[in-house]
Design a protein around this motif. Structure first.
Motif, mmCIF file in Angstrom:
data_model
loop_
_atom_site.group_PDB
_atom_site.id
_atom_site.type_symbol
_atom_site.label_atom_id
_atom_site.label_comp_id
_atom_site.label_asym_id
_atom_site.label_seq_id
_atom_site.Cartn_x
_atom_site.Cartn_y
_atom_site.Cartn_z
ATOM 1 N N ASN A 143 6.536 12.779 95.644
ATOM 2 C CA ASN A 143 5.648 13.415 96.610
ATOM 3 C C ASN A 143 4.440 12.536 96.918
ATOM 4 O O ASN A 143 3.829 11.967 96.013
ATOM 5 N N SER A 197 0.532 16.401 96.588
ATOM 6 C CA SER A 197 0.908 17.727 96.117
ATOM 7 C C SER A 197 -0.329 18.547 95.792
ATOM 8 O O SER A 197 -1.280 18.058 95.205
ATOM 9 N N GLU A 212 -1.547 22.185 94.070
ATOM 10 C CA GLU A 212 -1.069 23.251 93.211
ATOM 11 C C GLU A 212 -2.112 24.365 93.110
ATOM 12 O O GLU A 212 -3.209 24.135 92.617
ATOM 13 N N SER A 229 0.013 26.100 97.476
ATOM 14 C CA SER A 229 0.792 25.088 96.758
ATOM 15 C C SER A 229 1.692 24.393 97.762
ATOM 16 O O SER A 229 2.478 25.048 98.444
ATOM 17 N N VAL A 230 1.548 23.085 97.866
ATOM 18 C CA VAL A 230 2.286 22.331 98.880
ATOM 19 C C VAL A 230 2.751 21.017 98.288
ATOM 20 O O VAL A 230 2.021 20.386 97.525
ATOM 21 N N TRP A 231 3.978 20.606 98.635
ATOM 22 C CA TRP A 231 4.450 19.285 98.233
ATOM 23 C C TRP A 231 4.899 18.539 99.479
ATOM 24 O O TRP A 231 5.778 19.013 100.210
ATOM 25 N N TYR A 251 5.178 15.289 108.319
ATOM 26 C CA TYR A 251 4.949 16.642 107.822
ATOM 27 C C TYR A 251 3.980 17.356 108.739
ATOM 28 O O TYR A 251 2.867 16.899 108.960
ATOM 29 N N GLU A 275 -3.079 16.195 94.026
ATOM 30 C CA GLU A 275 -2.675 14.854 93.644
ATOM 31 C C GLU A 275 -2.328 14.096 94.920
ATOM 32 O O GLU A 275 -1.583 14.598 95.758
ATOM 33 N N ASP A 310 7.536 27.212 104.665
ATOM 34 C CA ASP A 310 7.456 25.840 104.189
ATOM 35 C C ASP A 310 8.883 25.321 104.040
ATOM 36 O O ASP A 310 9.590 25.709 103.133
#
Lengths: 302, 431
Positions: A2, A5, A7, A23-25, A32, A61, A212
């Motif tokens: 990823n 990311s 969380e 929360s997304v990756w 995206y 992150e 998502d």
């Protein structure tokens, strides 16, 4: 792997919860799309990814590190609120932003003319920014964003206020970057832009994820029950078929709404009974999905 | 560890790049160049006009008209002789003795003439002024500066007449009197600086007395005028929406620090140029002004620390405001703290070591200007005190920067309504 990311990230401004347990990756190497109505929390989320504002809770992150501050040289970020020094020359502005994004002098000497060429501003290199037209100003703004050849490009409402020529230029740059294996995140509330460009989308409303996924999967999940066909001869039998809910006639074209989603079986039956000239399963536009989901979300809340 | 090193190196590089741009782009602006050149020109003009005015005061002026009443009735010869003597030696400042009365009958008429401006002054010499405690009474109308000069001159002339009369009564000859009256010539020497005690002209002493003021003024201009520069620069970046583009490459702290350093460097440049120009002018005029190295070093340290203190507050103010106008109303109270020493400077020069002044030196906002006044006016400010004030100032710079960096971080992205103090305090707690 990823590129970004998030969380369980939350952020409030006073009593307003701008981002709520997000929360997304974002997989590396894709385009995206960050979608949502105005005030959904898109800009706040992006600013948190860029470490411009800090989340109240949760972890973020970016490019394998816990702080975007260290990674800023590898990121190209174009904010929604954007401008440039009006009194500096085009070349100097580009070189300055290159320099604060960590480019060395020899890299700058290569990258600056290269990007001026790419966005067609080479003849304006020694003019002051205030002399540029709005369109040229926008092109310079892209060049500033990507001057450091970033691995991750984040664009906040990149298409707002762009003329069609610049929209195409920006799309071309975005597609070229994906080809080079870079990750591009952009936010927009204009759905057809996202539809044309994105591999994945994230739909948020009121700081929460409501969708998502990979774009193709989204479409198939939300495939509507509508089929358009053009038939030869008498078409009145269609209304009497058991799977059909309603039929709208539009010239020779029929728009058929099915009672259930088994489009394949319907086609088989249709072919047996009439001569089919054209056939289309109508794919819902992202716009329709957006309106449907956000509308439902808002209705649920109120 | 290596990672940390490369990170701090990257931070330093970014800060320096920002400082470098701030410096180059500021120094290039017309406003800067005009300010740099105009300030000495204006100061020069003030000095020249001042000189011209004071010269015209000592230069020719129209004759003044007076009347005198001598109630002793025995001084008229002496008084007339005395005025003649005065007018002979002051051809450009004549005093016309229009009437010399022997009683006070004409007094009311004379006072009326003074009131309506046909006479500049009217003097009455008491009856027993030769032997007893009689006085000279002067009547003027409205208190003009020029009257003060006239009155004291006439008082001297009348006194001379009285003394001459007394001499004659005591049989002292005119020659003996002149001999007795002869003044001893004066010569003023300052031995505080030079081992080669050489004579100094009076002008040099005035210049020397002005050195502390000059240094304080330089400090004030450097901190204050350049602080404004800082404010303008931040608000410009904010209103033209450059801030967030900058934040795509640097952190808010790097941005703030870089800007402050860049503007501080601009300030040091301006002050070095002005200082060098003033020094060169003084030398060219043949004035021997010595500036000890210790003073210059202290000046540099106090300037940099004072500027950091002031400009980081201004950075925070700039970050929460959208227009210069808004910002200026917010900086009023802070500006006042910096202006205070300018208003009270004679106190600091005359009593550089008093308890009050020593205590005030430790108040961070006052430290740079008061300390530079003290150090440049008396050479015996203890080293301990210099170091201690520097340390206090440096610590408060760190504390203030800790606070302002937080305000800056949040404020810089806020557009529209200016946040209240309570909201700003909330930012401090949450970021």
């Amino acid at each position: 792997m990823n590129a970004v990311s998030l969380e369980k990230v939350s952020k409030s401004f006073g009593s307003v919860r701008a981002v709520d347990g997000l929360s997304v990756w974002v997989p590396a190497g894709c385009i995206y799309g960050f979608l949502g109505p105005n005030g959904a929390g898109k800009t706040t989320t992006i600013r948190m990814i860029m470490d411009i504002i800090r989340p109240d809770s949760g972890t973020i992150e970016v490019l394998g590190g816990y702080s975007a501050e260290r990674a800023k040289n590898r990121i190209g970020y174009m904010p929604e609120e954007r401008g440039l020094y009006r009194k500096m020359t085009v070349r100097k502005v580009l070189a300055y932003f290159g320099a604060i994004k960590g480019l060395k002098d020899d890299e700058l000497a290569r990258a600056v003319p290269q990007w001026l060429q790419r966005v067609d501003l080479a003849n304006w290199a020694d003019k002051k920014v205030e002399e540029l037209s709005r369109g040229m100003h926008q092109k310079l703004q892209f060049a500033v964003t990507v001057i450091n050849n970033p691995e991750l490009v984040i664009l906040d409402e990149p298409f707002s206020g762009l003329d069609p020529l610049n929209q195409d230029l920006l799309k071309e740059i975005i597609l070229q970057m994906r080809k080079e294996g870079k990750t591009i995140i952009f936010s927009t509330h204009v759905m057809h832009e996202a539809e044309k460009l994105c591999d994945c989308i994230l739909l948020i409303n009121k700081g929460k994820v409501i969708l998502d996924d990979r774009l193709r999967m989204i479409r198939s999940q939300h495939s509507s029950q509508v089929i358009r066909v053009e038939l030869q001869g008498d078409t009145s039998f269609v209304e009497t078929m058991p799977m059909v809910e309603s039929v709208k006639s539009d010239g020779g074209l029929l728009e058929i709404t099915l009672a259930n989603g088994d489009t394949q079986r319907f086609i088989r039956e249709l072919v047996q009974r009439a001569n089919v000239i054209s056939f289309e399963i109508k794919v819902p536009s992202l716009h329709e999905i957006f309106v449907k989901l956000v509308g439902a979300d808002d209705a649920e809340d109120s | 560890m290596k990672y940390l090193l490369s990170w701090s190196e990257q931070t330093m590089q970014k800060i320096l790049k920002i400082a470098h741009r701030e410096y180059i782009e500021t120094v290039k602006t017309k406003a800067f160049i005009i300010g740099l050149l105009m300030t000495p020109v204006i100061i020069g003009a003030i000095v020249i006009i001042n000189g011209y005015v004071s010269q015209s005061i000592s230069g020719p002026r129209p004759p003044r008209r007076i009347e005198v009443a001598d109630l002793s009735k025995e001084l008229s010869d002496e008084i007339e002789a005395s005025f003649d003597e005065y007018n002979e030696s002051h051809s450009e400042k004549q005093i016309l003795l229009q009437e010399l009365h022997a009683d006070e009958n004409a007094g009311e008429a004379a006072k009326e003439k003074v009131r309506n401006g046909r006479l500049d002054a009217y003097f009455v010499l008491d009856k027993d002024s030769i032997e007893g405690a009689g006085r000279i009474i002067s009547y003027t109308s409205g208190s003009k500066m020029s009257d003060l000069d006239l009155v004291s001159t006439v008082e001297n002339v009348l006194n001379r007449a009285v003394v001459n009369r007394r001499c004659r009564l005591s049989d002292v000859s005119r020659e003996l009197l002149d001999k007795l009256r002869r003044r001893v010539p004066v010569e003023r020497v300052d031995i505080s600086l030079a081992s080669d005690e050489k004579q100094r002209r009076q002008g040099e002493q005035i210049i020397k007395a002005m050195v502390p003021f000059f240094f304080m003024f330089l400090m004030f201009m450097g901190i204050f005028a350049n602080g404004q520069q800082m404010l303008t620069s931040i608000i410009e970046e904010k209103s033209s929406r450059i801030i967030e583009v900058l934040l795509s490459a640097v952190s808010p702290f790097q941005l703030m620090t870089g800007k402050i350093l860049g503007v501080a460097a601009v300030g040091l440049t301006v002050m070095s140029l002005w200082g060098a120009a003033a020094y060169a002018t003084a030398n060219w005029q043949g004035l021997d002004v010595r500036v000890p190295v210790k003073l210059l070093l202290c000046f540099a340290v106090y300037y940099v620390l004072g500027f950091l203190l002031f400009s980081s507050i201004l950075a925070a103010i700039g970050s929460v405001c959208n227009t210069i106008k808004e910002a200026q109303s917010m900086m009023m109270p802070i500006s006042f703290l910096f202006i205070l020493p300018i208003m009270a400077w004679p106190l600091f020069v005359e009593q550089p070591d008093s308890a009050l002044v020593t205590a005030a030196s430790f108040f961070p906002f006052l430290t740079p200007m008061i300390m530079i006044l003290r150090i440049s006016s008396s050479s015996d400010v203890p080293l301990f005190e210099i170091l201690a004030t520097m340390a206090v100032l440096a610590l408060s710079v760190l504390a203030v920067m800790w606070v302002t960096a937080r305000v800056f971080r949040t404020g810089i992205l806020m557009y529209g309504k200016k946040p209240g103090l309570r909201e700003i305090i909330r930012w401090l707690r949450y970021t």
